[in-house]
Scaffold this motif. Structure first.
Motif, PDB file in Angstrom:
ATOM      1  N   SER A 116      -1.415   0.225   9.540  1.00  0.00           N
ATOM      2  CA  SER A 116      -1.259  -0.180   8.136  1.00  0.00           C
ATOM      3  C   SER A 116      -1.267   1.044   7.226  1.00  0.00           C
ATOM      4  CB  SER A 116      -2.407  -1.112   7.724  1.00  0.00           C
ATOM      5  OG  SER A 116      -3.622  -0.381   7.667  1.00  0.00           O
ATOM      6  N   THR A 117      -0.807   0.851   6.021  1.00  0.00           N
ATOM      7  CA  THR A 117      -0.824   1.932   5.040  1.00  0.00           C
ATOM      8  C   THR A 117      -2.254   2.278   4.659  1.00  0.00           C
ATOM      9  OG1 THR A 117       1.310   1.171   4.222  1.00  0.00           O
ATOM     10  CG2 THR A 117       0.103   2.696   2.824  1.00  0.00           C
ATOM     11  N   GLN A 118      -3.141   1.285   4.607  1.00  0.00           N
ATOM     12  CA  GLN A 118      -4.549   1.566   4.285  1.00  0.00           C
ATOM     13  C   GLN A 118      -5.154   2.504   5.320  1.00  0.00           C
ATOM     14  OE1 GLN A 118      -4.947   0.699   0.929  1.00  0.00           O
ATOM     15  NE2 GLN A 118      -6.861   1.540   1.645  1.00  0.00           N
ATOM     16  N   GLU A 119      -4.790   2.303   6.577  1.00  0.00           N
ATOM     17  CA  GLU A 119      -5.258   3.193   7.636  1.00  0.00           C
ATOM     18  C   GLU A 119      -4.719   4.612   7.412  1.00  0.00           C
ATOM     19  OE1 GLU A 119      -5.085   3.575  12.512  1.00  0.00           O
ATOM     20  OE2 GLU A 119      -4.261   1.786  11.560  1.00  0.00           O
ATOM     21  N   ALA A 120      -3.463   4.707   6.991  1.00  0.00           N
ATOM     22  CA  ALA A 120      -2.862   6.028   6.715  1.00  0.00           C
ATOM     23  C   ALA A 120      -3.585   6.711   5.561  1.00  0.00           C
ATOM     24  CB  ALA A 120      -1.378   5.879   6.403  1.00  0.00           C
ATOM     25  N   ILE A 121      -3.898   5.969   4.519  1.00  0.00           N
ATOM     26  CA  ILE A 121      -4.603   6.532   3.366  1.00  0.00           C
ATOM     27  C   ILE A 121      -5.966   7.066   3.794  1.00  0.00           C
ATOM     28  CG2 ILE A 121      -5.717   5.974   1.157  1.00  0.00           C
ATOM     29  CD1 ILE A 121      -3.350   4.021   0.651  1.00  0.00           C
ATOM     30  N   SER A 122      -6.717   6.254   4.537  1.00  0.00           N
ATOM     31  CA  SER A 122      -8.049   6.678   4.991  1.00  0.00           C
ATOM     32  C   SER A 122      -7.964   7.926   5.850  1.00  0.00           C
ATOM     33  CB  SER A 122      -8.723   5.556   5.787  1.00  0.00           C
ATOM     34  OG  SER A 122      -8.941   4.446   4.966  1.00  0.00           O
ATOM     35  N   LEU A 123      -7.024   7.946   6.762  1.00  0.00           N
ATOM     36  CA  LEU A 123      -6.851   9.097   7.642  1.00  0.00           C
ATOM     37  C   LEU A 123      -6.411  10.335   6.865  1.00  0.00           C
ATOM     38  CD1 LEU A 123      -7.005  10.123  10.517  1.00  0.00           C
ATOM     39  CD2 LEU A 123      -4.712   9.221  10.896  1.00  0.00           C
ATOM     40  N   ALA A 124      -5.483  10.167   5.929  1.00  0.00           N
ATOM     41  CA  ALA A 124      -5.016  11.287   5.113  1.00  0.00           C
ATOM     42  C   ALA A 124      -6.145  11.872   4.262  1.00  0.00           C
ATOM     43  CB  ALA A 124      -3.844  10.863   4.236  1.00  0.00           C
ATOM     44  N   GLY A 172       0.777  -1.207   0.000  1.00  0.00           N
ATOM     45  CA  GLY A 172       0.000   0.000   0.000  1.00  0.00           C
ATOM     46  C   GLY A 172       0.824   1.279   0.000  1.00  0.00           C
ATOM     47  N   VAL A 173       2.121   1.169   0.287  1.00  0.00           N
ATOM     48  CA  VAL A 173       2.965   2.365   0.330  1.00  0.00           C
ATOM     49  C   VAL A 173       2.976   3.062  -1.027  1.00  0.00           C
ATOM     50  CG1 VAL A 173       5.341   3.182   0.608  1.00  0.00           C
ATOM     51  CG2 VAL A 173       4.387   1.551   2.240  1.00  0.00           C
ATOM     52  N   SER A 174       3.077   2.287  -2.089  1.00  0.00           N
ATOM     53  CA  SER A 174       3.094   2.872  -3.430  1.00  0.00           C
ATOM     54  C   SER A 174       1.815   3.675  -3.678  1.00  0.00           C
ATOM     55  CB  SER A 174       3.247   1.775  -4.486  1.00  0.00           C
ATOM     56  OG  SER A 174       3.165   2.335  -5.775  1.00  0.00           O
ATOM     57  N   GLU A 175       0.674   3.100  -3.355  1.00  0.00           N
ATOM     58  CA  GLU A 175      -0.606   3.793  -3.566  1.00  0.00           C
ATOM     59  C   GLU A 175      -0.654   5.094  -2.746  1.00  0.00           C
ATOM     60  OE1 GLU A 175      -5.389   3.177  -2.740  1.00  0.00           O
ATOM     61  OE2 GLU A 175      -4.000   1.572  -2.202  1.00  0.00           O
ATOM     62  N   PHE A 176      -0.252   5.028  -1.493  1.00  0.00           N
ATOM     63  CA  PHE A 176      -0.268   6.200  -0.610  1.00  0.00           C
ATOM     64  C   PHE A 176       0.624   7.303  -1.164  1.00  0.00           C
ATOM     65  CE2 PHE A 176       0.931   7.735   3.938  1.00  0.00           C
ATOM     66  CZ  PHE A 176      -0.022   8.740   3.883  1.00  0.00           C
ATOM     67  N   TYR A 177       1.862   6.964  -1.483  1.00  0.00           N
ATOM     68  CA  TYR A 177       2.804   7.968  -1.970  1.00  0.00           C
ATOM     69  C   TYR A 177       2.413   8.483  -3.354  1.00  0.00           C
ATOM     70  CZ  TYR A 177       5.961   6.715   1.898  1.00  0.00           C
ATOM     71  OH  TYR A 177       6.529   6.493   3.118  1.00  0.00           O
TER      72      TYR A 177
END
Length: 155
Positions: free
Chosen positions: A141-149, A1-6
């Motif tokens: 998780s990165t998914q949690e970071a994406i949702s929060l961002a 998920g890091v790629s998707e987030f960044y």
């Protein structure tokens, strides 16, 4: 998920990516190739100076992390108008380093995301202070970071 987030940060918001690591310069090519292979946006990669002898190469990532603080200070001075989102993990003193940066540059840090590696530290007074006063977000998780961002309208 890091790629998707960044990718969301770079493509959708136009953020620049800077990578600060405790790895030494002898690993630069490997890190750059890893970023490309995983489709993670490229950006300047700021690493520790090369180790002097072969024995110390095996310790890459260990020891003092003062250089991380110095590299982040450099970026903040070099880009005086830029605001930053700090992303790290709880494994190599990132929370403490980022807290110091937030205290010194309170208007320059938009948010801090820390991937929690050691859940046992989740109830410490220091962590509660970081969450409440410094806009730290401890995530699993990165998914949690994406949702929060997305909720914070960072991406």
């Amino acid at each position: 998920g890091v790629s998707e987030f960044y990718q969301k940060m770079v493509r959708e918001k136009g953020y620049e990516m800077f990578y600060v690591s405790s790895s030494d310069w002898s690993l630069f090519d490997l890190i750059r190739d890893f970023l490309q292979f995983r489709n993670i946006p490229l950006g300047p990669i700021l690493l520790k100076d090369k180790h002097i002898n072969l024995k110390n190469i095996w310790k890459s990532g260990g020891g003092s992390h003062q250089h991380k603080l110095e590299k982040i200070h450099f970026l903040l001075r070099f880009f005086p108008e830029m605001k930053f989102i700090l992303i790290g993990d709880s494994g190599q003193h990132d929370p403490e380093i980022y807290a110091e940066i937030c205290h010194e540059y309170p208007q320059r840090v938009m948010a801090v995301f820390i991937r929690e590696i050691h859940p046992k530290h989740s109830e410490s007074p220091e962590r509660r202070e970081m969450e409440e006063e410094l806009d730290f977000h401890f995530i699993q998780s990165t998914q949690e970071a994406i949702s929060l961002a997305e909720k914070l309208q960072i991406i």
